[in-house]
Write an enzyme that holds these catalytic residues in place. Sequence first.
Site, short mmCIF file in Angstrom:
data_model
loop_
_atom_site.label_atom_id
_atom_site.label_comp_id
_atom_site.label_asym_id
_atom_site.label_seq_id
_atom_site.Cartn_x
_atom_site.Cartn_y
_atom_site.Cartn_z
N LYS A 198 -3.76 15.86 -3.62
CA LYS A 198 -2.82 16.34 -4.63
C LYS A 198 -3.35 17.63 -5.27
O LYS A 198 -4.50 17.99 -5.08
CB LYS A 198 -2.58 15.26 -5.69
CG LYS A 198 -2.31 13.86 -5.12
CD LYS A 198 -1.12 13.79 -4.18
CE LYS A 198 -0.59 12.39 -3.98
NZ LYS A 198 -0.94 11.71 -2.75
C1 LIG Z 1 -0.55 9.99 -2.97
C2 LIG Z 1 0.68 9.23 -3.15
C3 LIG Z 1 0.70 7.95 -3.71
C4 LIG Z 1 -0.53 7.15 -4.01
O1 LIG Z 1 -1.51 7.75 -4.76
P1 LIG Z 1 -3.03 7.27 -4.64
O2 LIG Z 1 -3.69 7.96 -5.79
O3 LIG Z 1 -3.53 7.76 -3.31
O4 LIG Z 1 -3.06 5.80 -4.76
C5 LIG Z 1 1.93 7.33 -3.93
N1 LIG Z 1 3.08 7.94 -3.60
C6 LIG Z 1 3.11 9.16 -3.04
C7 LIG Z 1 4.43 9.79 -2.73
C8 LIG Z 1 1.92 9.84 -2.77
O5 LIG Z 1 1.97 11.04 -2.18
#
Ligand SMILES: *Cc1c(COP(=O)(O)O)cnc(C)c1O
Length: 380
Positions: free
Chosen positions: A188
């Site tokens: 992210k």
């Molecule tokens: C990254 C992501 C998640 C989960 O986040 P984590 O921190 O990896 O648990 C959930 N939904 C979407 C759309 C994502 O891209």
Amino acid sequence: MIRLAAPTFSADTLARVQEVLQSGQLVQGQQVKALEERVASIVGTPHAIAVSNGTAALHIALLALGIGPGDCVIVPAYSWISTANVVVLCGAKVEFSDVCPVSGNMTPDSLQATLHQLAQDGRLASVKAIMPVHIFGAMADMAGLSRIAEAYRIPLIEDAACALGAVRDGVRAGAAGVMAGFSFHPRKITTTGEGGMVTTHSDAHAWTLKALRNHGMDPDAPTPSFVMPGFNYRLTEMQGALGVGEAQLLEERLAHRRRLAAHYSAAFAEMGLGTPDASVPDEYAHVYQAYVVRLPKAFQERRPEIIQALREGGVESTIGTWHMPLTAYFSRTFGYKVGDFLGADSIFASALALPLHESIHSDAADKVIANVRAVLERYG
Ligand SMILES: *Cc1c(COP(=O)(O)O)cnc(C)c1O
């Protein structure tokens, strides 16, 4: 190798983390609180509750609505697998809604179609939440989705994992639903290693979320009082410090990402690829958590070879994200097959994610573009 993501940390951020390590207060203290305040101000909600990852954020958001066995939650068919997993982990049933084949997002039309089908099946009353995703950092049409959700009196929870900083129709990602979940995973834009956040306008939900992340402890009680079963979904102070430092750079990074995306899109459109800007109405609606192009039909079957050839040329790439109904668990358990979700089928077959992050400047960008051009010529 030009990586898909390559987190970097400023000297200021590293100094913050070192201070935490020297302070002895390692969990849920001033840094986590500062990160919560920062995210609340970016999103524009009175509350932001830090948790250990984005999946945990979505999990406790559903639990805070009381979702459990016998309930149903509508999610888009195309997303990271957490979006569907958390529903199952609450004991509820997932209902997949198809996505726009261009943007990859749930649309008002697809949501309406899913609700019609559920009504016909006599299952409408079991729908307790709708959880749209802002896929790759491109905001779903929250104004359109909200109108439908309100008409049916079903709460919206945003999976805003990819979309910190995005704005569409004047509404910021994370402020459009009753709650929203963010992720600070290294893929992210703002990362704390692992980390997440729930944002909400509701004081009552904020209270429940704080209890759920911390062993079910009443967040307002002066002495420990365990008022419900809860998790340990807390964030560490080291992660909080990383997040505070990183969040300060958000605007700068978003501007860089948008410039780079525009540069890429001009070149890739000329090569006949579908570009992500085609899917969003205005430039602030997309934060380009991932830069995902669409391969024309002729190239789709050879996508694995294309990914391999790009790798040999020093450019990392991957498929976009997952067609959740076709993953092993969901297809085996519920019998989903190709053809059930045509929009998700289309984007799942054609997406190609390319490197886009703060360390890519013109030389690296031109290398990515040149490599894609060469590989497409080879396989064309
Ligand atoms: C990254 C992501 C998640 C989960 O986040 P984590 O921190 O990896 O648990 C959930 N939904 C979407 C759309 C994502 O891209």
